[in-house]
Every structure is written in C-alpha cells, then in structure tokens.
Design an enzyme around this catalytic site. Structure first.
Site, PDB file in Angstrom:
ATOM      1  N   HIS A  61       1.899   4.591  -2.862  1.00 20.31           N
ATOM      2  CA  HIS A  61       2.044   6.044  -2.714  1.00 20.31           C
ATOM      3  C   HIS A  61       3.391   6.503  -3.271  1.00 20.31           C
ATOM      4  O   HIS A  61       3.487   7.525  -3.955  1.00 20.31           O
ATOM      5  CB  HIS A  61       1.955   6.437  -1.234  1.00 20.31           C
ATOM      6  CG  HIS A  61       0.578   6.348  -0.663  1.00 20.31           C
ATOM      7  ND1 HIS A  61      -0.506   7.021  -1.201  1.00 20.31           N
ATOM      8  CD2 HIS A  61       0.097   5.679   0.413  1.00 20.31           C
ATOM      9  CE1 HIS A  61      -1.580   6.761  -0.484  1.00 20.31           C
ATOM     10  NE2 HIS A  61      -1.244   5.945   0.500  1.00 20.31           N
ATOM     11  N   HIS A  85       0.837  -1.206   0.000  1.00 18.21           N
ATOM     12  CA  HIS A  85       0.000   0.000   0.000  1.00 18.21           C
ATOM     13  C   HIS A  85       0.874   1.261   0.000  1.00 18.21           C
ATOM     14  O   HIS A  85       0.686   2.166  -0.823  1.00 18.21           O
ATOM     15  CB  HIS A  85      -0.919   0.005   1.222  1.00 18.21           C
ATOM     16  CG  HIS A  85      -1.662   1.285   1.428  1.00 18.21           C
ATOM     17  ND1 HIS A  85      -2.891   1.529   0.857  1.00 18.21           N
ATOM     18  CD2 HIS A  85      -1.344   2.408   2.130  1.00 18.21           C
ATOM     19  CE1 HIS A  85      -3.295   2.744   1.193  1.00 18.21           C
ATOM     20  NE2 HIS A  85      -2.373   3.300   1.974  1.00 18.21           N
ATOM     21  N   GLU A  86       1.827   1.314   0.934  1.00 16.38           N
ATOM     22  CA  GLU A  86       2.691   2.489   1.020  1.00 16.38           C
ATOM     23  C   GLU A  86       3.584   2.599  -0.202  1.00 16.38           C
ATOM     24  O   GLU A  86       3.901   3.706  -0.660  1.00 16.38           O
ATOM     25  CB  GLU A  86       3.541   2.428   2.298  1.00 16.38           C
ATOM     26  CG  GLU A  86       2.738   2.468   3.586  1.00 16.38           C
ATOM     27  CD  GLU A  86       1.895   3.731   3.739  1.00 16.38           C
ATOM     28  OE1 GLU A  86       2.206   4.741   3.068  1.00 16.38           O
ATOM     29  OE2 GLU A  86       0.933   3.713   4.516  1.00 16.38           O
TER      30      GLU A  86
END
Length: 530
Positions: free
Chosen positions: A502, A498-499
């Site tokens: 980003h 998920h990170e």
C-alpha cells in the site's frame, strides 16, 4: 534562530543522532545532515497539540477561498485544479489527525487530534452537500473533452461521489443523510477507540502456566494466598503467588493460541479476546441501524447493496455467488485438513473422542507442522529479523523499480515516538519520489493492528513542481526495540509486506491530481473522499 534555541537543538540532536546512527548501522544506511525543527509529520502547525485547531481553521479558510474561485464560472481545467487543492488541503488535516489519534503516546495530542478530526469531518459533510460545487463539477463534466484522460476520470468520480452523498435528494432527505453520515463517522470512531481502550485481560495463576517464550507479552501480577498451619495457635500465614495478566489484543491473542500448551488458558484467552469490548455491541447495533436507514434513503435495499454498487462486484448477489463458489472449491480440502488436525490432537491427548475446539486449531496446527513436516516456527522466525525484512523490502524495490530507500534523520518535533524511522525513496532518473515513516513497535494506546496511513498525497502543483507523497506504515511488533533482535513469524512477514505494498502504491504513483488516486486509502467515510 537565537543562541538559546540553537543550544536546545544541539542538546537534543546529539543523542538523537547517536541513536539514529545506531539504527542506521543495523540497517546498513548512511546518515544525512540533521534538519531544523518542525512540527508533527513536518507540518509547522503541529509543533504543539493546540496547533491542530489553527491547522483545521486554515484548511477551512483556504477551502472557502477556493470554493469562491470555483463558483466564478471557471473553465473545467481550473475547476479541477481548484477541487484538487481543496482535496489536498482538507485530507492532509483528516489523515494527520487520524494518524495522530491512533499512534501518538501523548494524550493531549490525541485529544486535540480527535477534536480536529470531528471538526474537519463536519466540514467534509458541508462540502459534500455544496450545490455550487456540485453544479461546477457537472459543468466541468460536460466540458471534459477539454481535459486530460486522468482529469476526465476524476471529474466523473467526483460527480458520482457527490450523488452518493445524496446531494440530488430533496432538502429534508439530504439533511437526514447528512446527520446519518456524521453519526456513522462518530460510531466508527467510537468502535475503534473502544478496541484500543478496552482490549480485555485474563489473569492466570500460577505463573508456570505461561511458557517462557510468551513472558515478553504478559505482565507479572501477584495475589495473597493463605497457608493454614497446624500449630496450637491456629493462625495462618500468607504468601504472594505470582501470576501473569494477559491483555487480549490481536497479537497477544494469536501468540497465546499458537504457543500455550494449557487448554484452559487458551480457552479463557480465546473467549475473552473475542467478546470484548462489550461497549461495542451497542455501537454495532446503532451503526447497523444508521447504515440501513442511509441505504434506504439512497434507494438501496440494504447497506451492502449501497456499499458495493460502485465497485467491481456491482451487487451483493455477485459477491455471495463468488464466495459460495470459492467455498465449494476449498470445502473438500478444508474438511480433510480438519480431520488431520483432529486426529493429531487425539493422538497427543491420548483420547479417541476429543473434539477440535476453536481455541485448539492454531495450537495443534502449529504442533503438527513442527512434528510432521519438521517446520518449527521459531526456526523460521530466526531468518526473519525485522532488519532483514526491511533490507529485503529495500532490495525488492531496487530490483523491481530501480528506486532506493534511505533512512534519513527526523527533525525535532517531526516524530511522535523515539523509535519511528523516516525513509526517503529516490530514483536515479525521477529524483525524489516521497517519504515513508515506519512505526513498527507495539505500545500502550496505539492502534492495535497494522495499517498504511496517507499523510500527504502526490499531485502536480505546477508545470515544474510536484508535491511528494508522505505516508506512514504502522505495525505492532512486540519485543526488543532493536530491529536485529525482533523476530517475525510468517504471518507478520506477510502483513508487513502487504502493508508495504500500500505504501509503495502511494509513493510510486505519479498523478496530475491528488484525487486521481481512486484507491488511495482514506479514513473518512464521506463522498468527499478524493
């Protein structure tokens, strides 16, 4: 460079290169030529903690020069380029200070970064209330037909951001909005600092109550225990009893709730972990009050309404409706699953009336998956070593975007911890795309969760030059510092990916303006948020 300086670099770089080579062998990458000394994150100012002060001062001075340029009746395109440079100059300080405050192990660096953060945030509030800038942006918006589509979107967002900062209000209200924004920013900083400084602890005796697979998360402690002996003297002996101190940070809390079979240990850890730091109760009260007053001055009934207005949901009513609809959709399945877990617990405990407590849910769900569905978290984790996950991310990026991540050495002074890795992202046609720092292991005083920090935004500097983005991915994986030995559970793998998404957004975006990335993650809570 002097001979003495070269000798220092050689002494330091020899063991640094050796350690880097070992990491590169584990992750399957080639090492590049070692670079020359620099400052933290590659900024020359940040060779020492005291460098944060001139870093802020130079940013403010350069922004002042750009403001004077903007106010000299420049065309819309030049106004937007100058505004973009202000954004890049100021946000580089904001983001570097925030990353340093949350991750640097040196308290002097943290303290100087905190001072820099406070000073630059005060300057941000000045920018937000600068009527000359606001008037220049409004004029540029009127001339936006002369701008590119991206610049048109940027100028509209800028004008809206200024107005969300209250620049259109009367002087008395604007002054109050300024003070409230500063207070809110300070309270948010205090709230996060309290979590890092006071995560809470629980002492467990005897040590046998903590399973061996959790020992790497806890700290051994000892207490004196009296032994009463029945001899003629009536004297007693003492012995040292071993126990464990559990720090209730998010990762440790999750692991204990998942793997500890002792109901009382789980209960104590759950209650402690969800009730500290106590100082944040007062911080939240003041934060709620300040946000509510801000929202009302800005013409909203609540902070929720003020906060959500510029987003897709438009209003709290829309958000509430969506959440209620989602709740209805999953409620039946949720009740069914809860009954299954409760039944499983009663069977294991040999009781027909045992209730399912909040500190029971994770533990019995893990047991049920293991026994009923033959799903063992430790077996699953064996497939997800940290090195495998990083390699998998590299393969995904290569297959989806044709870009390649390569680990490159850090220059002396660039890193804030010996275990930080630096990766470059390259494309066969586009060339270099940007740089990514990986700070993946937990340590004392570090930001407790996982996050993506922007350090330098992507932007076009000229027709032939493009500023490459620099970002940092911060996680808190426990255990060995050998990436092949660290095993991630499924939730940690999800979080890492998920990170990483980003980070990819920041690295792969190609915009004319730094502020064109409207969803770029920024720490500062001010309208000047480009």
């Amino acid at each position: 460079m002097s001979a003495a300086m070269w000798s220092v670099v050689i002494r330091r770089s020899s063991w640094e290169i050796l350690r880097q080579i070992k990491r590169n062998i584990l992750l399957g990458v080639a090492i590049r030529t070692f670079s020359t000394p620099t400052g933290l994150y590659g900024f020359p100012h940040l060779k020492t903690p005291k460098g944060f002060q001139p870093f802020v001062d130079d940013a403010i001075q350069r922004s002042g020069e750009l403001i004077s340029y903007i106010c000299s009746k420049r065309p819309a395109a030049e106004v937007m380029r100058a505004m973009d440079e202000i954004s890049d100059t100021v946000c580089s300080v904001v983001d570097s200070a925030e990353l340093c405050r949350n991750t640097h192990p040196d308290r002097e660096f943290v303290e100087e970064a905190t001072k820099a953060s406070m000073k630059i945030n005060e300057y941000l509030h000045y920018l937000n209330t600068n009527h000359d800038l606001y008037d220049a942006v409004k004029k540029a918006e009127q001339e936006c037909h002369m701008l590119s589509e991206e610049a048109q979107r940027g100028v509209r967002n800028l004008r809206a951001d200024f107005e969300r900062g209250g620049i259109h209000l009367c002087p008395e209200k604007l002054d109050r909005v300024n003070k409230l924004n500063i207070e809110i920013s300070q309270l948010c900083r205090e709230y996060n600092e309290n979590i890092v400084m006071d995560p809470g602890t629980v002492d467990i005796y005897p040590s046998s109550r903590i399973p061996k697979n959790l020992h790497y998360l806890v700290k051994p402690i000892y207490c004196s225990k009296s032994l009463i002996t029945k001899d003629l003297s009536g004297s007693g002996d003492t012995l040292k009893e071993k126990g464990f101190r559990i720090t209730t940070n998010p990762q440790t809390l999750t692991s204990v709730l998942q793997f500890s079979s002792d109901d009382e240990v789980r209960k104590m850890v759950y209650i402690r972990g969800n009730s500290v730091p106590h100082a944040n109760v007062d911080v939240l009260k003041r934060l709620i009050s300040a946000r509510h007053e801000l929202a009302q001055i800005m013409g909203s009934r609540s902070y929720a309404e003020f906060s959500v207005k510029p987003n897709m949901a438009v209003s709290p009513k829309v958000v509430t409706s969506f959440l209620l609809e989602m709740s209805k959709m999953v409620q039946a399945k949720s009740i069914e699953e809860r009954k299954l877990v409760m039944k499983f617990k009663r069977e294991k405990c040999g009781r027909s009336d045992g209730d399912l407590r909040p500190w029971d849910e994770t533990y019995y769900m893990t047991m049920m998956k293991s026994s009923s569905y033959k799903l063992d978290a430790s077996v699953v984790g064996s497939y997800f070593s940290l090195s495998n996950c990083i390699e998998g991310l590299k393969v995904l990026v290569q297959s989806l975007f044709g870009a390649t991540f390569r680990i490159i050495p850090l220059a002396p002074g660039e890193s804030w911890d010996p275990h930080v890795l630096k990766l470059s992202l390259d494309h066969p046609e586009e060339g270099d795309l940007g740089y990514l720092y990986l700070d993946l292991y937990s340590r004392k005083g570090k930001y407790p969760g996982c996050a993506h920090f922007a350090i330098k935004g992507a932007r076009r500097i000229s027709q032939t030059e493009y500023q490459l983005p620099i970002v940092a991915l911060v996680c808190n994986f426990s255990g060995s510092r050998n990436p092949s030995a660290v095993r991630l559970n499924h939730w940690e793998v999800e979080t890492l990916f998920h990170e990483f998404g980003h980070a990819l957004h920041s690295l792969l975006s190609r915009t004319i303006l730094c502020m064109g990335l409207s969803s770029f993650e920024k720490i500062c809570e001010t309208p000047f948020n480009w």
